[in-house]
Design a protein around this motif. Sequence first.
Motif, mmCIF file in Angstrom:
data_model
loop_
_atom_site.group_PDB
_atom_site.id
_atom_site.type_symbol
_atom_site.label_atom_id
_atom_site.label_comp_id
_atom_site.label_asym_id
_atom_site.label_seq_id
_atom_site.Cartn_x
_atom_site.Cartn_y
_atom_site.Cartn_z
ATOM 1 N N LEU A 56 2.092 10.021 -8.492
ATOM 2 C CA LEU A 56 2.375 9.452 -7.173
ATOM 3 C C LEU A 56 3.838 9.586 -6.788
ATOM 4 O O LEU A 56 4.174 9.536 -5.611
ATOM 5 C CB LEU A 56 1.947 7.980 -7.130
ATOM 6 N N GLY A 57 4.716 9.782 -7.761
ATOM 7 C CA GLY A 57 6.144 9.912 -7.452
ATOM 8 C C GLY A 57 6.814 8.562 -7.311
ATOM 9 O O GLY A 57 7.515 8.306 -6.322
ATOM 10 N N LEU A 58 6.632 7.689 -8.293
ATOM 11 C CA LEU A 58 7.204 6.348 -8.213
ATOM 12 C C LEU A 58 8.704 6.333 -8.453
ATOM 13 O O LEU A 58 9.343 5.288 -8.300
ATOM 14 C CB LEU A 58 6.511 5.424 -9.225
ATOM 15 N N ASP A 59 9.285 7.482 -8.820
ATOM 16 C CA ASP A 59 10.739 7.541 -8.983
ATOM 17 C C ASP A 59 11.444 7.264 -7.661
ATOM 18 O O ASP A 59 12.600 6.842 -7.640
ATOM 19 C CB ASP A 59 11.160 8.911 -9.531
ATOM 20 N N GLU A 60 10.741 7.473 -6.541
ATOM 21 C CA GLU A 60 11.321 7.205 -5.227
ATOM 22 C C GLU A 60 10.960 5.819 -4.710
ATOM 23 O O GLU A 60 11.447 5.391 -3.660
ATOM 24 C CB GLU A 60 10.829 8.249 -4.216
ATOM 25 N N ALA A 61 10.101 5.103 -5.426
ATOM 26 C CA ALA A 61 9.619 3.800 -4.954
ATOM 27 C C ALA A 61 10.638 2.700 -5.248
ATOM 28 O O ALA A 61 11.461 2.814 -6.154
ATOM 29 C CB ALA A 61 8.289 3.471 -5.604
ATOM 30 N N ARG A 62 10.550 1.640 -4.457
ATOM 31 C CA ARG A 62 11.417 0.493 -4.609
ATOM 32 C C ARG A 62 10.592 -0.788 -4.521
ATOM 33 O O ARG A 62 9.511 -0.799 -3.922
ATOM 34 C CB ARG A 62 12.494 0.476 -3.504
ATOM 35 N N ILE A 63 11.110 -1.861 -5.105
ATOM 36 C CA ILE A 63 10.467 -3.157 -4.962
ATOM 37 C C ILE A 63 10.383 -3.489 -3.469
ATOM 38 O O ILE A 63 11.353 -3.335 -2.730
ATOM 39 C CB ILE A 63 11.253 -4.256 -5.701
ATOM 40 N N GLY A 64 9.214 -3.925 -3.025
ATOM 41 C CA GLY A 64 9.022 -4.233 -1.615
ATOM 42 C C GLY A 64 8.350 -3.124 -0.841
ATOM 43 O O GLY A 64 7.921 -3.347 0.304
ATOM 44 N N ASP A 65 8.242 -1.935 -1.424
ATOM 45 C CA ASP A 65 7.549 -0.831 -0.755
ATOM 46 C C ASP A 65 6.050 -1.131 -0.649
ATOM 47 O O ASP A 65 5.494 -1.895 -1.439
ATOM 48 C CB ASP A 65 7.733 0.482 -1.531
ATOM 49 N N SER A 66 5.418 -0.493 0.322
ATOM 50 C CA SER A 66 3.970 -0.618 0.490
ATOM 51 C C SER A 66 3.271 0.602 -0.099
ATOM 52 O O SER A 66 3.715 1.726 0.104
ATOM 53 C CB SER A 66 3.600 -0.746 1.973
ATOM 54 N N ILE A 67 2.185 0.354 -0.814
ATOM 55 C CA ILE A 67 1.338 1.418 -1.339
ATOM 56 C C ILE A 67 -0.102 1.060 -1.011
ATOM 57 O O ILE A 67 -0.536 -0.089 -1.186
ATOM 58 C CB ILE A 67 1.513 1.601 -2.860
ATOM 59 N N CYS A 68 -0.853 2.035 -0.510
ATOM 60 C CA CYS A 68 -2.254 1.821 -0.175
ATOM 61 C C CYS A 68 -3.099 2.072 -1.428
ATOM 62 O O CYS A 68 -3.071 3.172 -1.995
ATOM 63 C CB CYS A 68 -2.671 2.760 0.956
ATOM 64 N N VAL A 69 -3.821 1.041 -1.852
ATOM 65 C CA VAL A 69 -4.649 1.115 -3.059
ATOM 66 C C VAL A 69 -6.110 1.015 -2.629
ATOM 67 O O VAL A 69 -6.590 -0.059 -2.270
ATOM 68 C CB VAL A 69 -4.296 -0.013 -4.044
ATOM 69 N N SER A 70 -6.799 2.157 -2.616
ATOM 70 C CA SER A 70 -8.198 2.220 -2.168
ATOM 71 C C SER A 70 -8.387 1.508 -0.830
ATOM 72 O O SER A 70 -9.327 0.730 -0.642
ATOM 73 C CB SER A 70 -9.136 1.644 -3.235
ATOM 74 N N GLY A 71 -7.460 1.787 0.083
ATOM 75 C CA GLY A 71 -7.578 1.263 1.437
ATOM 76 C C GLY A 71 -6.871 -0.039 1.686
ATOM 77 O O GLY A 71 -6.830 -0.509 2.825
ATOM 78 N N VAL A 72 -6.295 -0.657 0.647
ATOM 79 C CA VAL A 72 -5.643 -1.956 0.782
ATOM 80 C C VAL A 72 -4.128 -1.782 0.675
ATOM 81 O O VAL A 72 -3.623 -1.270 -0.321
ATOM 82 C CB VAL A 72 -6.124 -2.935 -0.311
ATOM 83 N N CYS A 73 -3.409 -2.231 1.696
ATOM 84 C CA CYS A 73 -1.948 -2.172 1.684
ATOM 85 C C CYS A 73 -1.422 -3.269 0.776
ATOM 86 O O CYS A 73 -1.628 -4.458 1.033
ATOM 87 C CB CYS A 73 -1.404 -2.347 3.101
ATOM 88 N N LEU A 74 -0.730 -2.881 -0.300
ATOM 89 C CA LEU A 74 -0.156 -3.834 -1.242
ATOM 90 C C LEU A 74 1.348 -3.622 -1.355
ATOM 91 O O LEU A 74 1.847 -2.516 -1.173
ATOM 92 C CB LEU A 74 -0.805 -3.678 -2.624
ATOM 93 N N THR A 75 2.053 -4.702 -1.666
ATOM 94 C CA THR A 75 3.513 -4.663 -1.786
ATOM 95 C C THR A 75 3.906 -4.570 -3.249
ATOM 96 O O THR A 75 3.471 -5.389 -4.078
ATOM 97 C CB THR A 75 4.134 -5.925 -1.170
ATOM 98 N N VAL A 76 4.748 -3.607 -3.577
ATOM 99 C CA VAL A 76 5.205 -3.411 -4.951
ATOM 100 C C VAL A 76 6.128 -4.562 -5.351
ATOM 101 O O VAL A 76 7.117 -4.846 -4.673
ATOM 102 C CB VAL A 76 5.947 -2.069 -5.085
ATOM 103 N N VAL A 77 5.795 -5.244 -6.463
ATOM 104 C CA VAL A 77 6.640 -6.334 -6.956
ATOM 105 C C VAL A 77 7.265 -6.004 -8.309
ATOM 106 O O VAL A 77 8.222 -6.652 -8.727
ATOM 107 C CB VAL A 77 5.855 -7.664 -7.048
ATOM 108 N N GLU A 78 6.717 -5.000 -8.999
ATOM 109 C CA GLU A 78 7.279 -4.552 -10.269
ATOM 110 C C GLU A 78 7.087 -3.048 -10.400
ATOM 111 O O GLU A 78 6.085 -2.503 -9.921
ATOM 112 C CB GLU A 78 6.595 -5.236 -11.463
ATOM 113 N N LEU A 79 8.032 -2.390 -11.047
ATOM 114 C CA LEU A 79 7.948 -0.962 -11.328
ATOM 115 C C LEU A 79 8.275 -0.738 -12.797
ATOM 116 O O LEU A 79 9.247 -1.299 -13.314
ATOM 117 C CB LEU A 79 8.926 -0.177 -10.453
#
Length: 204
Positions: free
Chosen positions: A31-54
């Motif tokens: 997915l390329g999480l090296d560019e992700a940050r805490i607070g980013d949104s990721i769609c998980v099987s249609g559900v928008c979720l907020t990243v709280v840990e990486l």
Amino acid sequence: MFTGIVQTTGSIHALAPRGGDIRLEVAAPGLGLDEARIGDSICVSGVCLTVVELAGERFAADVSTETLACTSLGARRLGDAVNLEKALRLSDRLGGHLVSGHVDGVGRVVSVQPDGRAQRWVFQAPAALTRYIAQKGSITIDGVSLTVNAVAHDTFDVALIPHTVAVTTFRERAVGDPVNLEVDLLARYVERLLAARDAGAGSA
């Protein structure tokens, strides 16, 4: 916002109860999480979720009781595959359609039949959503942007090309499985505008 074009599939790595809701940890290689940050949104099987840990190729998100009740995430188990898409950037191509990641309801797979090299999938939708589903319109199923081929009383069908089946969780779905549905945003807005117009006309 998202496009409904799945970037990769991941799997549920951990499910930790947190006072009625859960913390969901997803393994997301590719997915390329090296560019992700805490607070980013990721769609998980249609559900928008907020990243709280990486952590490396994994991320965690808190899933509220409301989300568990309104989506199929509450039925998922360790190891289950999930479709993944990072949030849309203004410079990205809009290959599918505008997807909010706010699931409108849970449908079910009714049947899967060969259709040339493709497959024709029929889904049952909740009664409250059927008025938003139109032939040749767009719908999001488990985070995948698809075109509706036909609509019946409480069912609709779509055609899945071999590529879509191969690169999404449709390869693991079967008749009876629950799926997350998000209807086209435009249908929602048109209904709201018409309702406001009618209300204004009634008060004149």
